[in-house]
Scaffold this active site. Structure first.
Site, mmCIF file in Angstrom:
data_model
loop_
_atom_site.group_PDB
_atom_site.id
_atom_site.type_symbol
_atom_site.label_atom_id
_atom_site.label_comp_id
_atom_site.label_asym_id
_atom_site.label_seq_id
_atom_site.Cartn_x
_atom_site.Cartn_y
_atom_site.Cartn_z
ATOM 1 N N HIS A 117 95.341 48.908 41.107
ATOM 2 C CA HIS A 117 96.127 49.125 40.427
ATOM 3 C C HIS A 117 97.072 50.192 40.555
ATOM 4 C CE1 HIS A 117 97.653 50.348 36.388
ATOM 5 N NE2 HIS A 117 97.290 49.194 35.863
ATOM 6 N N GLN B 185 88.054 46.974 34.607
ATOM 7 C CA GLN B 185 87.935 45.474 34.438
ATOM 8 C C GLN B 185 86.631 45.100 34.514
ATOM 9 O OE1 GLN B 185 90.362 43.611 33.431
ATOM 10 N NE2 GLN B 185 92.148 44.806 33.965
ATOM 11 N N CYS C 81 100.905 45.310 37.344
ATOM 12 C CA CYS C 81 100.700 46.788 37.769
ATOM 13 C C CYS C 81 100.009 46.800 38.958
ATOM 14 C CB CYS C 81 100.217 47.919 36.855
ATOM 15 S SG CYS C 81 101.182 48.052 35.257
#
Length: 415
Positions: free
Chosen positions: A126, A207, A368
Site C-alpha cells: 500500500h 488486511q 492505493c
C-alpha cells in the site's frame, strides 16, 4: 447458503446498515477491504460513552475522568491480549495504520538510519508503506529496495533473500496481506529471514487482523500496525504494536500534553512508551469503540470467521471464474478475503458505477497500490472484498451484475 452460528442469527443481523427496512435494504456490501461496516454493539458503545461517560483522560481526579481513563487503558490491555503482545506498554494508539507506519519512519527511522543504509519493502505494498520510506530516501540518503513480484502474484522469495544478502538492510517493512489482491505473504518466514540478516521488521497488518488471529510474539516482528475501521470499529483509531526494547530507543513522534514527565524552559523529560507517542487528547471514543469491535469479533470466534471466509472465497472464485472475459488477478499460494479483477471491454470505474445501480458495492481504482498494479500492466481493477457479514448470495449478485455490465457494453449488431 452460508455457514450458521449456533444459537444466534447470521452476523449480518448485527449490523444496522443491513436492516431490511432501512435505506440500504438489500445492499451487497463488498468493500470491507476499504472499510468495514459497524455492528450495533460498537455504535452503542461509542454513543453511550458520549452520552453518559465522556471526560478527558489522564488529567482529572474526578470520577468521570477516572472512569474514562480506566476504560481507555482497559482497551489497551485488551488489544495486547488480542494480538498477544508481551505488555500493554507495547500498544500505541494512533489514528490508523497510516499514522503508525509514518511514526515508525519518522521516529525509529530518523533515529537509527543513516545515508547508505537500506530499507527493504515488497512490490505488493500500500502507498502508506512506500511513501514514508521514499521520504527518508530523499531526505537522508537511505536506499529503498523493492523485493519483486513472483509470477504467481506473491512475493519473489529469491529476490527478497538476495536484497538482504549484503547486510545493509536495517529495516524490512512489508504487508501481511496485500490490500489490492488479497495475496497472503509468508510473514513468519520473511520476518525470521530479515531478522537473521540483522534487520528490524515492520508488518502492515490492516488486511490480516479482520480475517485471522495474529500473534505478534509468535511472528517475532518488531512492529505491527492495523486500523480499527477495518475490524468493524470506528474510523480515526488504529494500533501500532512495537516491541518495548525497540520503542524505548525511539524519540517522540509529536509533542504536547500527556506525553511528558516534566517540562521546564531549559529541557523536557518524556514519559516511557506508550505515552511518549500519544500527545494531546486522543480519540477516546474511538478507543472505546475499538474495544467493542474486538469483543464482537471474539464473540463469533476465529474458527467460525475463518471457516466462513473459506466458504465465501471458494464460492466467489467459482462464480467469477465462470464469467467469460473476467480475469482474476493472481494472489500467490493463498488468497484472503479479496477478489481483484478486470472485465474485458468494461473499465473498472464504469463497472463500479453499473454495479452500484444493481445495489452491489465494490471498489474500483488503484486501491492505493499503484506500483503493484503497474506490475500487472494495469492502472485500475475492480475489487470485491469480504466481511464477516457477507453471504454467498452477495457473490452471486456480484456475478449477475458483472454479466449485466458486459451485456450493456457488448458491441451492438447492425440490423
Amino acid at each position: 447458503m452460508s455457514l450458521t452460528l449456533s444459537n444466534r442469527p447470521h452476523p449480518k443481523a448485527d449490523f444496522p446498515i443491513f436492516d431490511p427496512a432501512g435505506p440500504n435494504a438489500g445492499i451487497a456490501y463488498l468493500d470491507s477491504g476499504a472499510s468495514a461496516q459497524k455492528p450495533k454493539s460498537v455504535i452503542e458503545a461509542v454513543s453511550a460513552f458520549y452520552a453518559t461517560g465522556y471526560a478527558n483522560i489522564h488529567r482529572g481526579v474526578y470520577k468521570l475522568s477516572a472512569n474514562a481513563t480506566d476504560a481507555y487503558e482497559g482497551v489497551r490491555a485488551q488489544v495486547a491480549r488480542f494480538i498477544n503482545a508481551a505488555s500493554d506498554q507495547e500498544i500505541i494508539f494512533v489514528r490508523g495504520a497510516t499514522e503508525g507506519l509514518n511514526l515508525i519512519a519518522a521516529t525509529w527511522g530518523r533515529a537509527h538510519l543513516k545515508a547508505g543504509d537500506a530499507v527493504l519493502i515488497s512490490a505488493l505494498e500500500h502507498h502508506a508503506n512506500i511513501i514514508p520510506w521514499q521520504i527518508l530516501r530523499d531526505q537522508m540518503g537511505v536506499e529503498l529496495r523493492i523485493a519483486g513480484l513472483a509470477a504467481d502474484g506473491g512475493i519473489d522469495r529469491a529476490d527478497f533473500t538476495a536484497k538482504l544478502a549484503d547486510g545493509k538492510v536495517k529495516l524490512a517493512s512489508f504487508t501481511h496481506i496485500a490490500n489490492a489482491t488479497g495475496a497472503v505473504l509468508p510473514v513468519a518466514d520473511l520476518i525470521a529471514e530479515a531478522k537473521a540478516a540483522g534487520a528490524i521488521v515492520s508488518v502492515d497488518g490492516c488486511q490480516a487482523v479482520p480475517h485471522r488471529p495474529v500473534d505478534v510474539q509468535a511472528l517475532g516482528c518488531d512492529f505491527y500496525t492495523f486500523s480499527g475501521h477495518k475490524i468493524y470499529g470506528p474510523t480515526g483509531i488504529g494500533i501500532l504494536y512495537g516491541r518495548l526494547p525497540v520503542l524505548e530507543t525511539m524519540p517522540p513522534y509529536q509533542t504536547g500534553g500527556d506525553m511528558v514527565a516534566t517540562v521546564r524552559f531549559e529541557a523536557t523529560e518524556f514519559l516511557d512508551p506508550p505515552q511518549r507517542f500519544e500527545a494531546g487528547t486522543p480519540d477516546i471514543a474511538g478507543v472505546i469503540g475499538l474495544g467493542a469491535a474486538i469483543d464482537y469479533i471474539q464473540s463469533l470466534g476465529w474458527a467460525w470467521i475463518e471457516a466462513h471466509e473459506k466458504s465465501l472465497l471458494a464460492h466467489g472464485t467459482a462464480v467469477l471464474s465462470k464469467i467469460p472475459g473476467l480475469t482474476l488477478l493472481p494472489a500467490g499460494s493463498e488468497r484472503s478475503g479479496i477478489f481483484s479483477f478486470t472485465v474485458e471491454g468494461v473499465h473498472p470505474h464504469d463497472l463500479g458505477t453499473i454495479l452500484d445501480h444493481h445495489n452491489v458495492a465494490i471498489r474500483a481504482g488503484s486501491h492505493c497500490a499503484q506500483p503493484l498494479l503497474n506490475e500487472f500492466g494495469l492502472t485500475a481493477t475492480a475489487r470485491a472484498s469480504l466481511g464477516l457479514y457477507n453471504e454467498t448470495e452477495d457473490l452471486d449478485r456480484l456475478a449477475e451484475a458483472v454479466m449485466a455490465a458486459q451485456r450493456m457494453f457488448a458491441p451492438k449488431q447492425r440490423a
